[in-house]
Design an enzyme around this catalytic site. Structure first.
Site, PDB file in Angstrom:
ATOM      1  N   ASP A  92       0.557 -12.068  68.594  1.00  0.00           N
ATOM      2  CA  ASP A  92      -0.080 -13.276  68.042  1.00  0.00           C
ATOM      3  C   ASP A  92      -1.007 -12.736  66.946  1.00  0.00           C
ATOM      4  OD1 ASP A  92       0.854 -15.134  69.807  1.00  0.00           O
ATOM      5  OD2 ASP A  92      -0.824 -15.080  70.939  1.00  0.00           O
ATOM      6  N   HIS A 123       6.292 -17.068  73.390  1.00  0.00           N
ATOM      7  CA  HIS A 123       4.881 -16.657  73.176  1.00  0.00           C
ATOM      8  C   HIS A 123       5.007 -15.243  72.872  1.00  0.00           C
ATOM      9  CE1 HIS A 123       2.308 -19.771  74.574  1.00  0.00           C
ATOM     10  NE2 HIS A 123       3.055 -20.196  75.533  1.00  0.00           N
TER      11      HIS A 123
END
Length: 349
Positions: free
Chosen positions: A157, A127
């Site tokens: 992200d 992540h």
């Protein structure tokens, strides 16, 4: 006038986080974005998710020959495709670049992953926090003596991932429009988050950035670049880097005659000067400091929560936030002098 990407057609394979953000950006600026979801997998939260706004949603069974054939048909007439699966997943579906770019040689095939399509970690799960840890970015976020603090998932992200993918795809689309062949865009959040730190690498090379977290110019080490608590338990931000801005800070804060603050750029004095500023800012409310400093060249802003940000006069004047489908959300950005941005519509509309 229509948006600058009007006439561009993008197929987006359903995913979470940076892939949808990239699709949102392209749709906001006029592209037709067709989001492919698995049949029966519609997320009931989609109607309240700004990342999924302004799309056409098509549900397909990609385990069936018919679903695969229909997807390939969509891609034949598309300019670009976005997918965010682990390396090899699209190939196992029979939808890898070799297949789809044989169908459509001008296709820009955008691949969004954390680790990239190659390398020892390419197939591992991860992540945002992991990707920015490996790139060295996470090491820089946090206060002196404290552990690294991830800046939510902005750096991996969205900054190092989605925005890099959008840039790469638009560059490749421009290449195609100039007569070039289609391209595969390998966007890795490790690469992107490393690139976002380019200025800090430059500071290191110039001897302007040490190894300690929270001890440098822009990482809360300096007393003139930090947040401070006010008497009503709210916060303000100060960014008085340049000498003239720093002088104005001293003037407005009543520190012009305090000789200690002459040592602006001496890191050895920063902790003591920060302690002085901390005590000073605790003597008034956030609104009292706003009345004194906001709109000046101090480089000042109150630290606002979500509702306060929406209501702030500057954001209201620029319509920085909009409502669509009953959902309050950031408006499309950036803006153009003679081109329109697509007003958001939620996925259920």
């Amino acid at each position: 006038m229509p948006g600058p990407l009007t006439g561009i057609r993008i197929v987006e394979m359903a995913g979470i986080g940076p892939g949808p953000f990239a699709g949102m950006m392209l749709a906001d600026h006029g592209a037709e974005v067709i989001r492919i979801e698995r049949a029966g997998a519609k997320d009931p939260r989609a109607a309240r998710d700004p990342l999924l706004r302004s799309r056409t949603i098509v549900a397909l069974d990609l385990k069936s020959p018919e679903g695969i054939a229909e997807l390939r048909e969509h891609v034949r007439s598309a300019d670009g495709l976005i997918e965010g699966f682990r390396p090899g997943v699209m190939e196992r579906l029979g939808l890898g670049p070799e297949v789809l770019m044989r169908d459509n040689p001008k296709l820009v095939y955008g691949r969004m992953t954390g680790w990239g399509q190659t390398g020892p970690l390419a197939h591992a799960a991860g992540h945002d926090i992991n990707y920015i840890a490996l790139s060295g970015a996470l090491h820089a976020f946090g206060r002196s003596g404290a552990k690294p603090t991830p800046p939510v998932n902005m750096v991996g992200d969205f900054g190092g991932g989605a925005m890099m993918l959008v840039f790469g795809m638009l560059a490749a689309l421009l290449h195609v429009q100039r007569g070039g062949e289609g391209q595969v865009v390998d966007c890795a959040m490790t690469d992107g988050s490393a690139l976002l730190m380019a200025m800090i690498w430059g500071f290191r090379a110039q001897g302007m950035w040490g190894g300690g977290r929270g001890e440098n110019l822009l990482d809360t080490g300096a007393h003139f670049y930090d947040t401070y608590e006010t008497s009503d338990r709210k916060f303000i931000s100060i960014g008085s880097i340049e000498p003239q801005f720093y002088a104005l800070l001293r003037e407005k804060a009543g520190l012009a005659e305090d000789a200690d603050f002459d040592a602006q750029l001496d890191p050895r004095q920063w902790p003591a000067l920060k302690a002085k500023l901390s005590a000073l800012f605790l003597t008034r409310t956030r609104d009292e400091w706003r009345a004194l400093m906001e709109g000046t060249d101090i480089c000042f802003a109150p630290v606002l929560d979500f509702d306060e940000a929406v209501a702030h006069p500057h954001n209201a004047a620029r319509a920085t936030f909009v409502e669509a489908g009953g959902v309050l959300q950031p408006a499309p950005a950036p803006r153009y002098s003679g081109l329109a941005l697509t007003p958001p519509r939620m996925a259920s509309a």
